[in-house]
Design an enzyme around this catalytic site. Structure first.
Site, PDB file in Angstrom:
ATOM      1  N   ALA A  63       0.861  -1.188   0.000  1.00 23.60           N
ATOM      2  CA  ALA A  63       0.000   0.000   0.000  1.00 23.60           C
ATOM      3  C   ALA A  63       0.894   1.234   0.000  1.00 23.60           C
ATOM      4  CB  ALA A  63      -0.882  -0.015   1.241  1.00 23.60           C
ATOM      5  N   GLY A 102       0.809  -5.089   1.039  1.00 19.70           N
ATOM      6  CA  GLY A 102      -0.320  -5.169   0.119  1.00 19.70           C
ATOM      7  C   GLY A 102       0.063  -5.781  -1.220  1.00 19.70           C
ATOM      8  N   GLU A 105      -0.214  -9.360  -0.651  1.00 23.79           N
ATOM      9  CA  GLU A 105      -1.642  -9.662  -0.462  1.00 23.79           C
ATOM     10  C   GLU A 105      -2.356  -9.696  -1.816  1.00 23.79           C
ATOM     11  OE1 GLU A 105      -3.345  -8.160   3.464  1.00 23.79           O
ATOM     12  OE2 GLU A 105      -1.882  -6.605   2.953  1.00 23.79           O
ATOM     13  N   GLU A 125       3.793  -5.271   7.339  1.00 24.85           N
ATOM     14  CA  GLU A 125       2.878  -4.266   7.892  1.00 24.85           C
ATOM     15  C   GLU A 125       3.102  -4.041   9.384  1.00 24.85           C
ATOM     16  OE1 GLU A 125       2.016  -6.586   5.686  1.00 24.85           O
ATOM     17  OE2 GLU A 125       0.420  -5.889   4.351  1.00 24.85           O
TER      18      GLU A 125
HETATM   19  C1  LIG Z   1      -7.818   0.960   6.103  1.00 21.52           C
HETATM   20  C2  LIG Z   1      -6.830   0.789   4.995  1.00 21.52           C
HETATM   21  C3  LIG Z   1      -6.705  -0.650   4.624  1.00 21.52           C
HETATM   22  C4  LIG Z   1      -5.526  -0.810   3.778  1.00 21.52           C
HETATM   23  C5  LIG Z   1      -5.017  -2.201   3.858  1.00 21.52           C
HETATM   24  C6  LIG Z   1      -3.587  -2.094   4.007  1.00 21.52           C
HETATM   25  C7  LIG Z   1      -2.893  -3.415   3.955  1.00 21.52           C
HETATM   26  C8  LIG Z   1      -1.556  -3.215   3.409  1.00 21.52           C
HETATM   27  C9  LIG Z   1      -0.675  -2.445   4.016  1.00 21.52           C
HETATM   28  C10 LIG Z   1       0.647  -2.226   3.415  1.00 21.52           C
HETATM   29  O1  LIG Z   1       0.984  -2.700   2.360  1.00 21.52           O
HETATM   30  S1  LIG Z   1       1.689  -1.236   4.291  1.00 21.52           S
HETATM   31  C11 LIG Z   1       3.157  -1.201   3.291  1.00 21.52           C
HETATM   32  C12 LIG Z   1       3.893  -2.481   3.344  1.00 21.52           C
HETATM   33  N1  LIG Z   1       5.150  -2.336   2.639  1.00 21.52           N
HETATM   34  C13 LIG Z   1       6.260  -2.038   3.227  1.00 21.52           C
HETATM   35  O2  LIG Z   1       6.349  -1.953   4.430  1.00 21.52           O
HETATM   36  C14 LIG Z   1       7.460  -1.820   2.359  1.00 21.52           C
HETATM   37  C15 LIG Z   1       8.105  -0.519   2.711  1.00 21.52           C
HETATM   38  N2  LIG Z   1       9.247  -0.260   1.858  1.00 21.52           N
HETATM   39  C16 LIG Z   1      10.441  -0.837   2.061  1.00 21.52           C
HETATM   40  O3  LIG Z   1      10.664  -1.644   2.929  1.00 21.52           O
HETATM   41  C17 LIG Z   1      11.542  -0.433   1.142  1.00 21.52           C
HETATM   42  O4  LIG Z   1      11.245   0.835   0.670  1.00 21.52           O
HETATM   43  C18 LIG Z   1      11.704  -1.404  -0.052  1.00 21.52           C
HETATM   44  C19 LIG Z   1      10.392  -1.636  -0.755  1.00 21.52           C
HETATM   45  C20 LIG Z   1      12.291  -2.728   0.449  1.00 21.52           C
HETATM   46  C21 LIG Z   1      12.702  -0.770  -1.082  1.00 21.52           C
HETATM   47  O5  LIG Z   1      13.911  -0.454  -0.427  1.00 21.52           O
HETATM   48  P1  LIG Z   1      14.990   0.453  -1.190  1.00 21.52           P
HETATM   49  O6  LIG Z   1      16.165   0.550  -0.260  1.00 21.52           O
HETATM   50  O7  LIG Z   1      15.209  -0.052  -2.533  1.00 21.52           O
HETATM   51  O8  LIG Z   1      14.338   1.874  -1.368  1.00 21.52           O
HETATM   52  P2  LIG Z   1      13.841   2.916  -0.278  1.00 21.52           P
HETATM   53  O9  LIG Z   1      14.834   4.023  -0.214  1.00 21.52           O
HETATM   54  O10 LIG Z   1      13.475   2.243   0.977  1.00 21.52           O
HETATM   55  O11 LIG Z   1      12.498   3.426  -0.957  1.00 21.52           O
HETATM   56  C22 LIG Z   1      12.522   4.185  -2.159  1.00 21.52           C
HETATM   57  C23 LIG Z   1      11.419   5.200  -2.086  1.00 21.52           C
HETATM   58  O12 LIG Z   1      10.165   4.522  -2.089  1.00 21.52           O
HETATM   59  C24 LIG Z   1       9.391   4.940  -0.986  1.00 21.52           C
HETATM   60  N3  LIG Z   1       8.543   3.803  -0.572  1.00 21.52           N
HETATM   61  C25 LIG Z   1       8.928   2.552  -0.359  1.00 21.52           C
HETATM   62  N4  LIG Z   1       7.875   1.784  -0.063  1.00 21.52           N
HETATM   63  C26 LIG Z   1       6.801   2.587  -0.098  1.00 21.52           C
HETATM   64  C27 LIG Z   1       5.415   2.374   0.117  1.00 21.52           C
HETATM   65  N5  LIG Z   1       4.919   1.154   0.414  1.00 21.52           N
HETATM   66  N6  LIG Z   1       4.601   3.420   0.013  1.00 21.52           N
HETATM   67  C28 LIG Z   1       5.073   4.648  -0.310  1.00 21.52           C
HETATM   68  N7  LIG Z   1       6.375   4.921  -0.540  1.00 21.52           N
HETATM   69  C29 LIG Z   1       7.227   3.891  -0.425  1.00 21.52           C
HETATM   70  C30 LIG Z   1      10.406   5.332   0.065  1.00 21.52           C
HETATM   71  O13 LIG Z   1       9.846   6.171   1.008  1.00 21.52           O
HETATM   72  C31 LIG Z   1      11.449   6.004  -0.789  1.00 21.52           C
HETATM   73  O14 LIG Z   1      10.951   7.294  -1.082  1.00 21.52           O
HETATM   74  P3  LIG Z   1      11.918   8.534  -1.157  1.00 21.52           P
HETATM   75  O15 LIG Z   1      12.597   8.617   0.164  1.00 21.52           O
HETATM   76  O16 LIG Z   1      12.883   8.258  -2.247  1.00 21.52           O
HETATM   77  O17 LIG Z   1      11.023   9.694  -1.421  1.00 21.52           O
END
Ligand SMILES: CCCCCCC/C=C/C(=O)SCCNC(=O)CCNC(=O)[C@H](O)C(C)(C)COP(=O)(O)OP(=O)(O)OC[C@H]1O[C@@H](n2cnc3c(N)ncnc32)[C@H](O)[C@@H]1OP(=O)(O)O
Length: 719
Positions: A63, A102, A105, A125
């Site tokens: 997400a 997500g 999922e 998450e």
């Molecule tokens: C009531 C609502 C119901 C909704 C249901 C919700 C169920 C689902 C929930 C979720 O999915 S929560 C999100 C789960 N995902 C994560 O936790 C992954 C988070 N990201 C990471 O761990 C890492 O970013 C990565 C994917 C492993 C990539 O690592 P890498 O070192 O290659 O890059 P980063 O510098 O970490 O990230 C680059 C850039 O991307 C942004 N970002 C990463 N993931 C997300 C995301 N899920 N959403 C938005 N943005 C994301 C991160 O902040 C970086 O941004 P900038 O700093 O470059 O601006």
């Protein structure tokens, strides 16, 4: 353009491509794109199967976390995934790069999953204070069983494609092109029954002792979580999966998510996630994360092989750097020769490596470091000794060698002065054990060159550290803030508290160890040496409990004078089963010592509430954080919070001290500091920082706005 595109390959395979760089997060536009694509697929009679993939070799990072801060709009995830699962045409997820949260999922809603061998999968998450609430908590245990789902969902750990295959999360793994393979696979399964592939319709196979498995998991997350809500909610959702029909399980998942979603803990953990990324975009002293010139370090030296030095040697070698490990004391060198290879082997094992990548050689003399590109000095905290070493290094090393000190608080500039090229000197402050702890403070002296700073930052990252660039002042960021925190803890003992009482309050807040247990672990002599160096242990003409015109507690000095140095001597603020013992027991001797001390100084002990212990220790620490921001020693509150979460055990679900102050309310923190300062006028650390006052006067902006506020404030004050 952020979206999901729809195309048809060879007339029959619909391809849905998520496009939202860099991780194809499921933003509103992407969800809208997927929902539209599903409709088009349903309507197109030529299409017989569907493949979902992500642009640029990354399936989906979950997400879009940035959207959590605002009101939810656009198609929700749960019905979108149900619509995919309900399709009568086979849907195959082509997982390249990552399928997290997500993203996984979504893949679990598909009928089949094909992964590239380098892909990472997981439901992280929980690390953001949430649970897999797009059906993940209900579908995963139906696919891989309850115990494995409990492990993945409560830890949030990422797993490799091969582990995912073993667990049964993916159907096939390929070293080749996963998308191409998924398309071929989709064609091959057309016409096969889809019922058994819909995870929501499967029963959840639970072990016969399901209750005890769940209770055990709950006990484990309580113990690990230190008050974190999300892991407990994850177990609750999995309990529902194991004991209720799918629809009721989904209802429970939704309810638990709603509670977590609006909790302060979810906000804190999401702040912690973004803070780490903010800190990764460092730009101190003219250096910049994205375009600085750095030196590639292939060979480095570590001077001093005590606990810190040995850990640094191992961390460097694990990062593939060849190391010359130097120690002048024969006994210590012999101990290092024995311990370092063992530590290295264990470290390599933890990383799944047969042999450690870096080569280590040992030496007793500085002359052997002449060929290295970078030196890290890690001898004990004695400025004169360190200066002698730096001056010698400047003559032994070849020109251009970067010279670093692992000092935990001494003046980097004074060390730089001892060399011919102060621009090459920076601090690299590791935390014990240095091969395990993630934090590295990179200390930029006033004369450190951008290249030297950038080289240390990049090397830190290569060593797997979270590197935070900080300015040069006594104690830098972490230890400078620790001083008022420990000072309050000592004053509380003088006033009537016991070490256990203070520790229990702090551990109840979420620290893994209270201040006194921590002090016993690291050794009381560490601080004693620093206080001696600062001339604080000498009493002079002042009263015993005053130094340099301020209140001072000689309690820890007296403990050291009596040989109570903590775990290493088997006696400290607690007693242990002999030197090196680990289990802390309360010690009647300490109780007696405190009573005698109070009586001698005419201090009447009082009952001190937990609230006061927390407020005095934590707000004194945070107040110093505001001073640090004001002085420009840290670039922003995120830097301080990352330092405290990664280096000092601050509970991650409380974001960090600066975030926490914002949650409590800056006006309240100010009011409490004023109150305690009034009762303790001889304690300057309780005097509210003027930055805190200005933030309150400006209406207490959210922590994310402080950087901007401080830079405007600075410009304003220079006019
Ligand atoms: C009531 C609502 C119901 C909704 C249901 C919700 C169920 C689902 C929930 C979720 O999915 S929560 C999100 C789960 N995902 C994560 O936790 C992954 C988070 N990201 C990471 O761990 C890492 O970013 C990565 C994917 C492993 C990539 O690592 P890498 O070192 O290659 O890059 P980063 O510098 O970490 O990230 C680059 C850039 O991307 C942004 N970002 C990463 N993931 C997300 C995301 N899920 N959403 C938005 N943005 C994301 C991160 O902040 C970086 O941004 P900038 O700093 O470059 O601006």
């Amino acid at each position: 353009m952020k979206m999901a595109t729809y195309s048809v390959l060879s007339g029959s395979v619909a391809l849905i491509t998520l496009q939202n760089p860099p991780v194809n997060a499921l933003s509103e536009a992407v969800r809208t794109g997927i929902t539209d694509a599903v409709q088009r697929t349903l309507k197109d009679p030529q299409v017989t199967s569907v493949v979902i993939c992500g642009q640029n070799g990354r399936f989906c990072g979950g997400a879009d976390i940035r959207e959590f801060a605002g009101p939810m709009s656009g198609p929700p995830l749960v019905p979108m995934i149900h619509a995919l699962e309900a399709m009568e045409k086979p849907v195959v997820a082509a997982i390249e790069g990552l399928a997290l949260g997500g993203g996984l999922e979504l893949a679990l809603g598909c009928h089949y999953r094909i992964a590239h061998s380098q892909a990472l999968l997981g439901l992280p998450e929980v690390t953001l204070g949430l649970l897999p609430a797009a059906g993940g908590s209900q579908r995963l245990p139906r696919l891989i069983g309850l115990p494995a789902a409990l492990d993945l969902i409560t830890t949030g750990r990422h797993i490799s494609a091969s582990e995912a295959l073993k667990l049964g999360i993916v159907d096939q793994v390929t070293d080749d092109n996963a998308l191409k393979m998924a398309v071929e696979f989709a064609r091959s399964v057309v016409g096969q029954p889809l019922g058994p592939r819909r995870l929501s319709t499967r029963p959840c196979h639970s072990p016969p002792d399901v209750d005890s498995v769940l209770d055990q998991a709950l006990a484990q997350v309580w113990q690990r979580g230190r008050g974190a809500l999300a892991p407990v909610a994850c177990v609750g959702a999995l309990r529902a999966a194991a004991t209720l029909p799918y629809a009721q399980g989904m209802e429970k998942e939704r309810e638990l998510m709603a509670t977590l979603f609006n909790s302060g803990q979810a906000r804190a953990l999401q702040y912690a996630f973004f803070s780490q990324r903010v800190v990764g975009k460092w730009q101190p002293s003219g250096a910049r994360w994205d375009n600085s010139t750095t030196r590639t370090i292939r060979k480095a030296a570590v001077i001093g092989l005590g606990t810190m030095g040995r850990g640094i040697v191992v961390a460097l070698a694990l990062a593939g750097v060849s190391v010359v490990a130097v120690e002048s004391q024969e006994k210590q060198l012999a101990a290092a020769r024995q311990m370092v290879p063992e530590m290295l082997q264990r470290g390599a094992g933890r990383r799944g490596l047969d042999t450690p990548p870096g080569v280590i050689s040992f030496s007793s003399g500085l002359e052997d470091v002449s060929e290295v590109e970078l030196v890290i000095e890690a001898v004990f905290e004695d400025m004169a000794l360190k200066r002698r070493i730096f001056s010698r290094l400047a003559t032994v090393c070849r020109p251009g060698t970067v010279l670093c000190s692992n000092t935990s608080g001494l003046d980097i500039d004074q060390l730089a002065e001892a060399t011919q090229n102060p621009a090459l000197v920076v601090g690299m402050h590791f935390f014990a054990p240095a091969h395990v702890m993630k934090l590295l403070e990179v200390v930029c002296g006033p004369r450190s060159s951008p290249e030297a700073v950038a080289t240390a930052m990049v090397l830190g990252k290569r060593m797997g550290k979270v590197s935070v660039a900080v300015g040069n002042c006594p104690g830098f960021v972490g230890n400078r803030m620790l001083k008022p925190y420990m000072e309050q803890a000592n004053f509380l003992l003088e006033e009537g508290a016991t070490p256990q009482q203070v520790d229990e309050a702090l551990e109840g807040f979420g620290f893994p160890m209270g201040v006194f247990r921590m002090s016993d672990l690291s050794g009381l002599d560490v601080g004693w040496r620093v206080r001696k160096e600062a001339g604080l242990t000498e009493q002079g003409v002042e009263p015993t409990r005053m130094r340099q015109g301020q209140r001072y507690s000689p309690l820890p000095d007296q403990m050291c004078e009596g040989g109570r140095l903590g775990q290493k001597t088997g006696r400290g603020w607690y007693r242990y089963d002999g030197p090196g013992g680990r289990v802390a027991r309360s010690d009647p001797w300490v109780q007696n010592f405190l009573e005698t001390y109070r009586a001698r100084h005419g201090l009447v002990p009082r009952r001190i509430a937990t609230e006061e212990i927390l407020e005095r220790c934590l707000y004194a620490l945070t107040n110093e954080g505001f001073n640090i921001l004001q002085d420009g020693v840290a670039a922003g509150p995120e830097d301080i919070d990352v330092i405290y979460v990664f280096g000092y055990g601050w509970p991650r679900h409380r974001g960090g001290p600066m975030f926490h102050a914002g949650q409590v309310g800056l006006a309240r923190v100010l009011e409490k500091l004023e109150h305690y300062q009034h009762s303790h006028p001889d304690v300057p650390h309780l005097k509210p920082s003027s930055l805190l006052r200005r933030l309150v006067a400006a209406g207490s902006p959210p922590v994310q706005k402080w950087r901007e506020f401080i830079s405007k404030d600075r410009v304003h004050s220079q006019l």
